[in-house]
Scaffold this active site. Structure first.
Site, mmCIF file in Angstrom:
data_model
loop_
_atom_site.group_PDB
_atom_site.id
_atom_site.type_symbol
_atom_site.label_atom_id
_atom_site.label_comp_id
_atom_site.label_asym_id
_atom_site.label_seq_id
_atom_site.Cartn_x
_atom_site.Cartn_y
_atom_site.Cartn_z
ATOM 1 N N CYS A 182 -23.560 -17.802 -21.282
ATOM 2 C CA CYS A 182 -24.505 -17.187 -20.021
ATOM 3 C C CYS A 182 -24.053 -15.673 -19.927
ATOM 4 O O CYS A 182 -22.928 -15.334 -20.078
ATOM 5 C CB CYS A 182 -24.507 -17.748 -18.875
ATOM 6 S SG CYS A 182 -25.564 -17.354 -17.629
ATOM 7 N N HIS B 16 -31.010 -12.167 -17.562
ATOM 8 C CA HIS B 16 -29.897 -12.913 -17.401
ATOM 9 C C HIS B 16 -30.359 -14.337 -18.030
ATOM 10 O O HIS B 16 -31.318 -15.158 -17.283
ATOM 11 C CB HIS B 16 -29.768 -12.920 -15.938
ATOM 12 C CG HIS B 16 -28.574 -14.143 -15.477
ATOM 13 N ND1 HIS B 16 -28.294 -14.363 -14.413
ATOM 14 C CD2 HIS B 16 -27.418 -14.511 -16.210
ATOM 15 C CE1 HIS B 16 -27.286 -15.377 -14.301
ATOM 16 N NE2 HIS B 16 -26.973 -15.249 -15.414
ATOM 17 N N SER C 28 -28.759 -9.425 -6.776
ATOM 18 C CA SER C 28 -29.733 -10.559 -6.491
ATOM 19 C C SER C 28 -30.817 -9.922 -6.524
ATOM 20 O O SER C 28 -31.399 -8.802 -6.389
ATOM 21 C CB SER C 28 -29.339 -11.271 -5.164
ATOM 22 O OG SER C 28 -29.219 -10.162 -4.101
ATOM 23 N N SER D 34 -28.634 -3.248 -9.095
ATOM 24 C CA SER D 34 -27.909 -3.857 -10.232
ATOM 25 C C SER D 34 -27.042 -2.574 -10.793
ATOM 26 O O SER D 34 -27.601 -1.484 -10.696
ATOM 27 C CB SER D 34 -28.730 -4.535 -11.198
ATOM 28 O OG SER D 34 -29.161 -5.612 -10.757
ATOM 29 N N HIS E 8 -19.415 -10.809 -12.273
ATOM 30 C CA HIS E 8 -20.499 -10.850 -13.119
ATOM 31 C C HIS E 8 -21.899 -10.486 -12.117
ATOM 32 O O HIS E 8 -22.720 -10.899 -12.690
ATOM 33 C CB HIS E 8 -20.607 -12.308 -13.968
ATOM 34 C CG HIS E 8 -20.877 -13.284 -13.187
ATOM 35 N ND1 HIS E 8 -20.630 -13.677 -11.789
ATOM 36 C CD2 HIS E 8 -21.992 -14.339 -13.292
ATOM 37 C CE1 HIS E 8 -21.125 -14.575 -11.106
ATOM 38 N NE2 HIS E 8 -22.031 -15.066 -12.224
ATOM 39 N N ALA F 237 -23.197 -10.430 -7.737
ATOM 40 C CA ALA F 237 -22.950 -10.645 -6.490
ATOM 41 C C ALA F 237 -22.300 -11.810 -5.749
ATOM 42 O O ALA F 237 -21.336 -11.729 -4.857
ATOM 43 C CB ALA F 237 -24.403 -10.184 -5.753
ATOM 44 N N LYS G 210 -38.851 -15.363 -12.507
ATOM 45 C CA LYS G 210 -38.014 -16.442 -12.297
ATOM 46 C C LYS G 210 -38.613 -17.862 -12.886
ATOM 47 O O LYS G 210 -39.810 -17.938 -12.824
ATOM 48 C CB LYS G 210 -37.966 -16.533 -10.953
ATOM 49 C CG LYS G 210 -37.219 -14.976 -10.243
ATOM 50 C CD LYS G 210 -35.878 -15.050 -10.713
ATOM 51 C CE LYS G 210 -34.863 -16.319 -9.938
ATOM 52 N NZ LYS G 210 -33.491 -15.939 -10.329
#
Length: 411
Positions: free
Chosen positions: A80, A184, A314, A319, A336, A338, A410
């Site tokens: 990941c 991500h 988040s 970021s 990696h 928050a 998302k």
């Protein structure tokens, strides 16, 4: 950074990048103490400022092991990580340009959501994957673990897909007002099956040979020089390569969607630059404190001196693109992201769907999500403050670019 070391409880110390031990939940500290009691753990354990409880090992944790790999210290989303690319297009243009579907940014977010499978979805037909093609050509490396072989074929349907949970695709705005793309994702169900399989196998082997590591730690291990250890490393590297390719395929598709829509509605040709692709769940053989050791980073990034990496906040927050400072005390590692403040169920209990949607609207963030009933799981308030995290690790990384969420897809 401070050091926590109770010699009556631990074999080696824990170095922690938070303001105090009170900043970390009790279960997370307990897991770190388990790591510090592993007979093959090297020098010390490191906890990043985003650390929180995981399965067996804290997320945001680092353990260096002598001649040993721990499947649960890598986790089930092997490989990941993050991908990023800069554009030369002003975000103001995306907000002010109108299309038949509203603002251009809304159209881009909607097109991404329709083009890339999210959550448990995958493609209806096999996708191209050079990584899986290579695995098929080298199938003898993997035949000993027959239970996993079918997942190589299954992976073709997931190559270039997002997944769910905390995985995302974002359009962001940097401090100069230009749009960036960040995503991500990991190895999808492929890495998950590998992680679970070898964790079960390690448990069985440890029980058979009366391991000194208590089973309740949930940290069963494999000696690197054993057949099983070598098989795990083969599969781990395959999952890492697949995760890297998965992000690259998605990033290419998002770049294409972005560029096509920008050119269609503004006549501008998008230029892309500064592309990055990096892991934050993996193990690697490195030299630290005079020994070659297997450094397990679970929810943590490699931050060697001058190395460029990505630290996302988040949904709806900041970021960062960073350069590593090569701090040996963290095994050249940093956070990696928050880090969770509340569990998924805890976040849903604490924050309503309506409050999250209002917060995103107030921040002028466009959300692309098919089912909003679980949106609170990933709201910014479910996570620690990213700027506090960055302050706590200023001896690990140096920020070189700051971005804020404009649109997010998302699962």
């Amino acid at each position: 950074m401070f050091e926590y070391y109770d010699k009556e409880k631990m074999l080696i110390p824990i170095k922690i990048w938070t303001n105090s031990i009170e900043d970390i939940e009790e279960n997370c500290i307990e897991q770190a103490i388990h790591l510090a009691n592993l007979p093959f753990a090297h020098d010390h354990i490191a906890l990043m400022p985003d650390t929180h409880t995981g399965k067996g090992m804290p997320i945001g944790g680092v353990v260096a092991c002598k001649n040993t790999v721990i499947p649960n210290a890598v986790g089930v989303d092997i490989g990941c990580g993050m991908a990023f690319v800069q554009t030369d297009i002003p975000v103001k243009l995306l907000r002010e340009t109108m299309t038949g579907s509203g603002e251009l940014i809304k159209l881009i977010v909607g097109n991404i959501l329709r083009a890339i499978p999210v959550g448990f979805k995958h493609y209806n037909k096999p996708q191209q994957s050079a990584v899986l093609d290579k695995a098929q050509a080298e199938i003898d490396k993997y035949k000993a673990d027959e239970e996993l072989l079918g997942f190589i074929n299954d992976g073709y349907f997931s190559a270039g897909s997002l997944g769910g949970g905390n995985h995302f695709i974002e359009i962001q705005e940097d401090e100069s007002g230009r749009a960036c793309i960040m995503l991500h994702s990991g190895s999808r169900m492929f890495g998950n099956e590998i992680g679970q399989y070898f964790n079960r196998l390690a448990h069985k082997i440890n029980e058979k040979y009366f391991s000194s590591v208590p089973a309740e730690y949930n940290l069963p291990f494999l000696p690197v020089d054993s057949d099983e250890g070598q098989h795990y490393l083969n599969w781990m590297h395959l999952a890492m390569d697949f995760a890297y390719e998965n992000r690259a395929l998605m990033l290419e598709k998002v770049k294409q969607i972005f560029a096509e829509q920008v050119e269609k509605y503004t006549s501008l040709v998008t230029e892309f630059s500064d592309e990055i692709n990096c892991h934050h769940n993996y193990a690697a053989l490195e030299n630290h404190y005079g020994e070659d050791v297997w450094v397990h980073r679970k929810g943590a990034i490699h931050a060697a001196d001058g190395e460029t990496a990505i630290i996302p906040g988040s949904m709806g927050s900041n970021s960062y693109i960073v350069r590593g400072l090569g701090n040996e005390e963290s095994f050249m590692t940093s956070s990696h992201g928050a880090g969770r403040r509340y569990s998924r169920s805890g976040a849903k209990e604490r924050f309503s769907v309506e409050s999250v949607m209002v917060d995103l609207k107030e921040r002028n963030v466009v959300l692309g999500k098919n089912n909003k009933s679980d949106v609170a799981e990933e709201c910014r308030n479910a996570y620690k403050d990213i700027d506090t995290v960055m302050e706590n690790q200023k001896d690990l990384t140096k920020p070189v670019k700051k971005m804020f969420t404009v649109g997010v897809v998302k699962g």
